[in-house]
Motif scaffolding. Structure first.
Motif, PDB file in Angstrom:
ATOM      1  N   ASP A  68       0.663  -1.295   0.107  1.00 39.18           N
ATOM      2  CA  ASP A  68      -0.025   0.030   0.048  1.00 39.18           C
ATOM      3  C   ASP A  68       0.910   1.248   0.050  1.00 39.18           C
ATOM      4  N   VAL A  69       0.442   2.308  -0.810  1.00 44.18           N
ATOM      5  CA  VAL A  69       1.095   3.511  -0.847  1.00 44.18           C
ATOM      6  C   VAL A  69      -0.036   4.530  -0.357  1.00 44.18           C
ATOM      7  N   LYS A  70       0.025   5.296   0.796  1.00 42.93           N
ATOM      8  CA  LYS A  70      -1.162   5.861   1.163  1.00 42.93           C
ATOM      9  C   LYS A  70      -0.612   7.307   1.471  1.00 42.93           C
ATOM     10  N   ASN A  71      -1.740   8.252   1.783  1.00 43.14           N
ATOM     11  CA  ASN A  71      -1.299   9.683   2.405  1.00 43.14           C
ATOM     12  C   ASN A  71      -0.326  10.194   1.476  1.00 43.14           C
ATOM     13  N   ALA A  72      -0.297   9.996   0.160  1.00 47.56           N
ATOM     14  CA  ALA A  72       0.893  10.559  -0.640  1.00 47.56           C
ATOM     15  C   ALA A  72       0.330  11.933  -1.080  1.00 47.56           C
TER      16      ALA A  72
ATOM     17  N   ILE B  71       8.694   4.732  -2.727  1.00 42.59           N
ATOM     18  CA  ILE B  71       7.625   4.152  -2.808  1.00 42.59           C
ATOM     19  C   ILE B  71       7.564   3.065  -3.775  1.00 42.59           C
ATOM     20  N   SER B  72       8.186   2.861  -4.891  1.00 43.26           N
ATOM     21  CA  SER B  72       8.078   1.664  -5.714  1.00 43.26           C
ATOM     22  C   SER B  72       8.595   0.652  -5.109  1.00 43.26           C
ATOM     23  N   VAL B  73       9.610   0.538  -4.060  1.00 45.76           N
ATOM     24  CA  VAL B  73       9.910  -0.953  -3.595  1.00 45.76           C
ATOM     25  C   VAL B  73      10.173  -0.554  -1.979  1.00 45.76           C
ATOM     26  N   PRO B  74       8.897  -0.576  -1.635  1.00 41.75           N
ATOM     27  CA  PRO B  74       8.774  -0.128  -0.160  1.00 41.75           C
ATOM     28  C   PRO B  74       9.469  -1.241   0.709  1.00 41.75           C
ATOM     29  N   ASP B  75      10.107  -0.847   1.930  1.00 37.20           N
ATOM     30  CA  ASP B  75      10.967  -1.518   2.776  1.00 37.20           C
ATOM     31  C   ASP B  75      10.680  -1.294   4.262  1.00 37.20           C
ATOM     32  N   SER B  76      10.757  -2.228   4.904  1.00 37.18           N
ATOM     33  CA  SER B  76      10.719  -2.033   6.546  1.00 37.18           C
ATOM     34  C   SER B  76      11.321  -3.302   7.245  1.00 37.18           C
TER      35      SER B  76
ATOM     36  N   TYR C 159       3.060 -15.900   6.628  1.00 35.89           N
ATOM     37  CA  TYR C 159       2.338 -14.436   6.567  1.00 35.89           C
ATOM     38  C   TYR C 159       3.549 -13.473   6.892  1.00 35.89           C
ATOM     39  N   LEU C 160       4.044 -12.608   5.848  1.00 35.28           N
ATOM     40  CA  LEU C 160       5.037 -11.642   6.268  1.00 35.28           C
ATOM     41  C   LEU C 160       4.536 -10.351   6.290  1.00 35.28           C
ATOM     42  N   MET C 161       4.764  -9.667   7.567  1.00 35.08           N
ATOM     43  CA  MET C 161       4.251  -8.696   8.175  1.00 35.08           C
ATOM     44  C   MET C 161       5.080  -7.422   8.318  1.00 35.08           C
ATOM     45  N   GLY C 162       4.962  -6.306   7.658  1.00 33.13           N
ATOM     46  CA  GLY C 162       5.981  -5.412   7.473  1.00 33.13           C
ATOM     47  C   GLY C 162       5.359  -3.989   8.471  1.00 33.13           C
ATOM     48  N   GLU C 163       5.813  -2.913   8.329  1.00 36.50           N
ATOM     49  CA  GLU C 163       5.598  -1.607   9.289  1.00 36.50           C
ATOM     50  C   GLU C 163       5.382  -0.629   8.254  1.00 36.50           C
ATOM     51  N   ASP C 164       4.570   0.190   9.061  1.00 39.84           N
ATOM     52  CA  ASP C 164       4.183   1.662   8.038  1.00 39.84           C
ATOM     53  C   ASP C 164       5.735   2.522   7.987  1.00 39.84           C
ATOM     54  N   VAL C 165       5.938   2.983   7.035  1.00 42.36           N
ATOM     55  CA  VAL C 165       7.430   3.736   6.702  1.00 42.36           C
ATOM     56  C   VAL C 165       6.901   5.074   6.064  1.00 42.36           C
ATOM     57  N   LYS C 166       7.394   6.031   6.723  1.00 38.93           N
ATOM     58  CA  LYS C 166       7.140   7.610   5.959  1.00 38.93           C
ATOM     59  C   LYS C 166       8.331   7.575   4.879  1.00 38.93           C
ATOM     60  N   VAL C 167       7.764   7.913   3.582  1.00 37.14           N
ATOM     61  CA  VAL C 167       8.781   7.879   2.534  1.00 37.14           C
ATOM     62  C   VAL C 167       8.811   9.534   2.111  1.00 37.14           C
ATOM     63  N   THR C 168       9.905  10.080   1.795  1.00 33.11           N
ATOM     64  CA  THR C 168      10.219  11.223   0.993  1.00 33.11           C
ATOM     65  C   THR C 168      11.069  11.211  -0.028  1.00 33.11           C
ATOM     66  N   GLU C 169      10.703  11.499  -1.286  1.00 32.72           N
ATOM     67  CA  GLU C 169      11.560  11.354  -2.611  1.00 32.72           C
ATOM     68  C   GLU C 169      11.469  12.628  -3.045  1.00 32.72           C
ATOM     69  N   SER C 170      12.837  13.315  -3.433  1.00 31.79           N
ATOM     70  CA  SER C 170      12.656  14.704  -4.031  1.00 31.79           C
ATOM     71  C   SER C 170      13.780  14.492  -5.315  1.00 31.79           C
TER      72      SER C 170
ATOM     73  N   THR D 254       5.704  12.954  -0.912  1.00 29.78           N
ATOM     74  CA  THR D 254       5.755  12.250   0.533  1.00 29.78           C
ATOM     75  C   THR D 254       4.718  11.228   0.485  1.00 29.78           C
ATOM     76  N   ALA D 255       4.823  10.080   1.487  1.00 25.99           N
ATOM     77  CA  ALA D 255       3.856   9.062   1.456  1.00 25.99           C
ATOM     78  C   ALA D 255       4.187   8.319   2.675  1.00 25.99           C
ATOM     79  N   THR D 256       3.133   7.536   2.779  1.00 24.49           N
ATOM     80  CA  THR D 256       3.403   6.352   3.958  1.00 24.49           C
ATOM     81  C   THR D 256       3.234   4.995   3.130  1.00 24.49           C
ATOM     82  N   THR D 257       4.331   4.071   3.187  1.00 23.07           N
ATOM     83  CA  THR D 257       4.229   2.845   2.529  1.00 23.07           C
ATOM     84  C   THR D 257       4.136   1.640   3.579  1.00 23.07           C
TER      85      THR D 257
END
Length: 409
Positions: free
Chosen positions: A82-86, A343-348, A373-384, A391-394
């Protein structure tokens, strides 16, 4: 160099890098060498040696086989990303679900030559992923399509020194291919349109090696250690990007030098009684060696801020009866991305919750099933690095499942 050119060259470098075997399994490494290992979160997988797939983790473990063995299977990776709050260029964007299903086949064969030597061959994959944003996503200079596959051809040999010690080594030939597409919204003369910014179709081949050892304390307790060397690859392909003044530029003649991280793994297996065994693994991946991407012409395309990663896995096996074996495992998998995110390759950091079973068809053949079941975490992303910042949350979760057939002769 203007921002647009810098961005596009950076993205080309990233796309080609993804084609390698181990290099950037960092932000999205999903182990998929066997259904058996999947069912125990790969805890103890380099020393348990319950089928031929062990050669993908530790060549020395082939010494534990006293008869030829073959395994073939298929694993599926169903990612939920998921890519949200972008927010991009001052506007709020719709949430995106960019996951997909990847299928990863594998086959292994181990052949003991005598009571000292064994050889083996395997075809499997250490990496494969796909993310695809909708075609009308406003920030497709960061999103777009990322599709990467790799195949590892492994040849290994092992030697039993004595009743307790065995050693092994292997050669890895890795083929990888990747596709990357990026577009950017342009507004010429006040009319909105979307123009191709980047289109890459690249591939490469590299040769690495691995060594390992097994120590058997007794019939019920053993330990394994393996080390994998990854080479510096040179990859190329059909690549071009848009320069702000000169239009499309074909850079297919360029080659990139890619330093790949080494890997080390320690595993233990302890059969406590006739019904139950515990096993564990600690794996280190030297992702910090991937510091930059440079061309054969001496240009540095991009620098990275990767950090070394660790996997900690613990599992248990229950030998229910002659027909059924049950297993479960847990893994904590640390992220390779640190300061720079995407955002294209989310990681946590990720947690693995695994379970599986073996059904013995007869004394020499069985079917395995594994589920994680692999469970990740919310990550704040900034690309410029592009035309406008985002900016987004992945968050990246996944369901992995596999089936495998094994037989000894």
């Amino acid at each position: 160099m203007n921002k647009k050119r810098l961005f596009t060259k950076t993205m080309i470098a990233a796309a080609i890098t993804l084609t390698s075997q181990q290099a950037l399994s960092a932000g999205f490494q999903l182990n998929a060498q066997s259904a058996t290992g999947l069912g125990r979160a790969f805890a103890g997988d380099s020393v348990i040696a319950d089928n031929a797939s062990v050669m993908s983790r530790n060549a020395a473990a082939m010494s534990l086989f006293d008869a030829p063995a073959i395994s073939l299977g298929l694993n599926a990776i169903d990612s939920d990303i998921d890519v949200k709050n972008a927010k991009y260029a001052g506007q709020n964007l719709n949430d995106q679900q960019i996951g997909d299903i990847s299928y990863v086949p594998n086959i292994y064969y181990i052949h003991p030559i005598n009571d000292k030597w064994a050889v083996g061959a395997g075809v499997y994959s250490n990496f494969g992923t796909k993310t695809e944003f909708s075609s009308n996503y406003a920030a497709n200079e960061y999103g777009g399509l990322t599709d990467v596959k790799s195949i590892n051809f492994g040849l290994s040999a092992s030697y039993r020194i004595n009743q307790q010690w065995s050693v092994g080594a292997g050669l890895d030939i890795v083929y990888g291919e990747g596709k990357l597409q990026r577009t950017t919204p342009l507004i010429p003369n006040g009319t909105s349109s979307q123009t191709k910014l980047l289109d890459v179709d690249a591939n490469g081949v590299g040769v690495g090696w691995n060594v390992g050892t097994v120590f058997e304390l007794d019939d019920r307790n053993r330990f394994g250690f393996s080390y994998r060397y990854s080479p510096e690859l040179e990859t190329d392909g059909d690549m071009y990007y848009i320069k702000s003044k000169d239009g499309n530029r074909d850079i297919s003649g360029d080659k990139l030098k890619i330093p790949l991280p080494d890997m080390a793994e320690f595993s233990g297996f302890h059969k406590l009684n006739d019904l139950f065994a515990v096993h564990y693994s600690v794996q280190w991946i030297g992702w910090s060696t991937f510091d930059k991407l440079a061309t054969t012409g001496g240009d540095t395309l991009n620098t990275y801020e990767w950090q070394d990663g660790w996997h900690y896995a613990l599992g248990g096996t229950y030998y229910l009866n002659n027909d059924w074996t049950l297993r479960a495992g847990y893994m904590y998998d640390t992220s390779a991305q640190d300061q720079k995110t995407s955002i294209s390759v989310p990681d946590s950091d990720r947690q693995w919750f695994s379970g599986g079973f073996t059904y013995h068809l007869d004394a020499k053949s069985n079917i395995d099933f594994g589920l994680t079941y692999l469970m990740g975490e919310d990550v704040k992303v900034t690309e410029s690095t592009g035309l406008a910042p985002i900016t987004a949350t992945t968050r990246a979760n996944a369901l992995l499942y596999g089936i495998q057939y094994s037989r000894s002769f």
